[in-house]
Design an enzyme around this catalytic site. Structure first.
Site, short mmCIF file in Angstrom:
data_model
loop_
_atom_site.label_atom_id
_atom_site.label_comp_id
_atom_site.label_asym_id
_atom_site.label_seq_id
_atom_site.Cartn_x
_atom_site.Cartn_y
_atom_site.Cartn_z
N CYS A 2 0.82 -1.21 0.00
CA CYS A 2 0.00 0.00 0.00
C CYS A 2 0.86 1.27 0.00
CB CYS A 2 -1.01 -0.03 1.14
SG CYS A 2 -2.42 1.02 0.81
N HIS B 168 -3.35 -4.95 0.44
CA HIS B 168 -2.79 -5.47 1.69
C HIS B 168 -2.85 -6.99 1.69
CE1 HIS B 168 -2.25 -1.74 3.97
NE2 HIS B 168 -3.35 -1.31 3.37
N GLU C 109 -1.21 -9.06 3.16
CA GLU C 109 -0.95 -9.67 4.48
C GLU C 109 -2.23 -10.15 5.15
OE1 GLU C 109 -0.52 -6.48 3.69
OE2 GLU C 109 -1.05 -5.10 5.31
N1 GLN Z 1 -2.00 6.76 3.04
C1 GLN Z 1 -2.14 6.03 1.81
C2 GLN Z 1 -3.51 6.18 1.20
O1 GLN Z 1 -4.45 6.53 1.88
C3 GLN Z 1 -1.81 4.57 2.02
C4 GLN Z 1 -2.77 3.85 2.90
C5 GLN Z 1 -2.26 2.53 3.39
O2 GLN Z 1 -1.08 2.27 3.37
N2 GLN Z 1 -3.15 1.69 3.85
O3 GLN Z 1 -3.69 5.94 0.03
#
Ligand code: GLN
Length: 549
Positions: A381, A510, A512
């Site tokens: 992400c 994500h 994970e």
């Molecule tokens: N801050 C970034 C966004 O909102 C990444 C979010 C995250 O890593 N879950 O896109």
């Protein structure tokens, strides 16, 4: 008709009630029953999405886009099933619904009261989430005696009058070094508190540092009015995955089934035992750095902000015969001391999800170090977004390139807010409004991620507001970055990699959250496999300024 296993906690929080609940769930499931698990969080937040991770740990994301307490992730890992967001009930959700109904005159003009209307709504939610299952585990967060979880205990007591149920209380038995003795008094008080709301625990799972002894078991049994054989010993373990086997050794499953009036229909724990054997037999060390900002809080080092990432690394490592050593690196330390100084001893680096500007410079430096030194890198992400920023700046020469989350005036907004997200933020609609839950991506044939997944269409969970700016895709790809997975309409960049690098993979998702002990995630397997091939530190150079893509 569902049967309930309520898991409540006493003495203090942080005892691992979630792991106890998940372990019981696994064992009952393996006994041949359809099992689900529900987590109750007594906070007023409607979900965990607005909670600060440093205080509350990881925000887990479900398939259907719930932003949930991390315990639901533990349940998913042990039960090997996807749970819907309705399996997390909070005080906020309950009150919101009761007040909505009152405003809609659905109570027909009568007094709407905490008792019975709040427990009734809790019961309704538990029953909906339990529908279609034979055994439903309900973990009530918080500690008995807290004002906050009283209504939930009321709901549990009331359900126990209508459905076959058992209550498991998890307590702590401290060892006092100065007297050389285990102390049961806090447990006795906690059980007494539970009795005040009319609940007598059927089982006590006694957590302690190194296990109970006979006199203490006797004492807890006698003073808490719980049968001696129903005091379950739960010492600290080097791996949470041992707990189901430890419970099974103590006959816990049979005792629970008996209390619920159920017969055992199976007992096939072989897969789990094999997995635990892998933990025991893992020899080769693999050292992984997670570079983030949620690493410390006050004096404490956080153990659960990146929980699913930690577990995914463990699953993959054990399956490859490796013992992971995972270090959570404070990204600001990299800013102070340089990436090479901090990361030189590591076999691979992960930059996980994150928000805001703190430590971003350090994360970008860590990514650069991996890219230039052929060190395995996995970006999750924010870790993908910053990989794009790093590549744009240092390979494409786009000076000042950034994500608009950090620098709204950047000359090169390579990562930008998703247009719909902009409107939501302007209206201050922060709760549950990110791009959430499972989304499909189409992988490029022949790419590394395609090989790792072994299929063309994959689904991963998301939680973000920003994305790769489509305007920059061409220039980035021309310089050697490959967007190897996109949304089906081709507009959103979901995966990237650098061909020719030992392992440089990042995803907007994500992954994970979907790694399971018995089914490690393909991206983590690929990452750990690459880590095990090791780049000797001596071969790494601090090639600041060189542009090796
Ligand atoms: N801050 C970034 C966004 O909102 C990444 C979010 C995250 O890593 N879950 O896109």
């Amino acid at each position: 008709m569902p049967r309930f296993i309520f898991v409540v906690g006493g003495v203090l929080s942080g005892l691992g009630k979630g792991v106890v609940t998940a372990s019981i769930g696994y064992l009952i499931k393996k006994s041949g029953y359809k099992v689900t698990a529900i987590k109750i969080d007594p906070y007023i937040n409607v979900d965990a999405g607005t909670l600060r991770p440093t205080e509350h740990g990881e925000v887990f994301v479900t398939e259907d886009g719930g932003e949930i307490d991390q315990d639901l992730g533990t349940y998913e890992r042990f039960l090997d099933m996807d749970l819907p967001k309705m399996n997390n009930i909070t005080t906020g959700q309950v009150y919101l619904e009761v007040i909505r109904r009152e405003r809609a005159l659905e109570y027909g003009g009568r007094d709407v009261e905490v008792i019975p209307d709040i427990p009734n709504e809790v019961k309704r939610r538990i029953l909906i989430a339990s529908k279609g299952y034979e055994v439903s585990l309900v973990e009530i967060g918080g500690t008995t005696g807290d004002v906050e979880n009283l209504v939930f205990l009321h709901a549990a007591r009331s359900l126990a009058m209508e459905y076959p149920s058992v209550t498991v209380m998890v307590t702590y038995v401290p060892f006092l070094r100065n007297v050389g003795e285990l102390k049961t008094k806090p447990t006795q008080h906690a059980v007494a508190k539970l009795r005040e709301v009319g609940i007598f625990p059927d089982f006590i799972v006694a957590r302690s540092e190194s296990g109970l002894d006979e006199p203490r078991i006797e004492k807890i049994a006698k003073n808490c009015f719980v049968k001696r054989e129903n005091i379950i010993d739960n010492p600290d373990l080097d791996s949470i995955y041992r707990l189901p086997l430890l419970f099974e050794e103590q006959g816990f499953t049979d005792k629970l089934l008996k209390k619920l009036g159920l017969k055992r229909k199976g007992r096939d724990l072989r897969e789990w035992e094999d997995f635990v054997r892998k933990i025991d037999e893992a020899r080769e060390k693999v050292k992984v750095a997670i570079v983030g900002k949620y690493v410390r809080y006050g004096k404490a080092e956080h153990k659960d902000v990146y929980l699913s990432v930690l577990e995914a690394i463990k699953h993959a490592s054990y399956h490859l015969g490796a013992k992971p050593e995972i270090v959570q690196v404070f990204s600001q330390d990299i800013e102070r001391m340089g990436a090479e100084e901090i990361l030189k001893g590591f076999d691979g680096v992960i930059v996980p999800g994150g928000f805001g500007s703190t430590g971003v410079k350090g994360k970008i430096e860590a990514i650069r170090y991996c890219r230039e030194n052929d060190v395995p890198y996995l970006g999750l992400c924010f870790g993908m977004q910053l990989a794009v920023v790093e590549f744009a700046r240092n390979v494409c020469g786009l000076k000042g390139a950034h994500t608009t989350e950090i620098d709204s005036k950047t000359p090169h907004p390579v990562i930008d807010i998703i247009p719909k997200q902009k409107e939501l933020i302007e209206k201050k609609m922060y709760g549950a409004t990110m791009r959430l839950g499972s989304w499909p991506a189409v992988l490029k044939k022949g790419s590394l991620v395609h090989k790792l997944y072994g299929k063309e269409v994959v689904e991963e969970r998301h939680r973000h507001r920003y994305e790769v700016n489509p305007k920059y895709v061409k220039v980035l790809e021309k310089a050697g970055l490959l967007f190897s997975g996109r949304s089906p309409d081709g507009n959103l960049m979901e995966f990237l990699e650098i061909p020719g690098h030992r392992f440089f993979v990042a995803t907007q998702a994500h992954p994970e959250f979907k790694s399971r002990p018995l089914r490690p995630h393909p991206l983590f397997l690929g990452f750990i496999r690459a880590c095990l091939k090791r780049v000797p530190s001596s071969r790494r150079v601090s090639s600041r300024g060189s542009k090796r893509a």
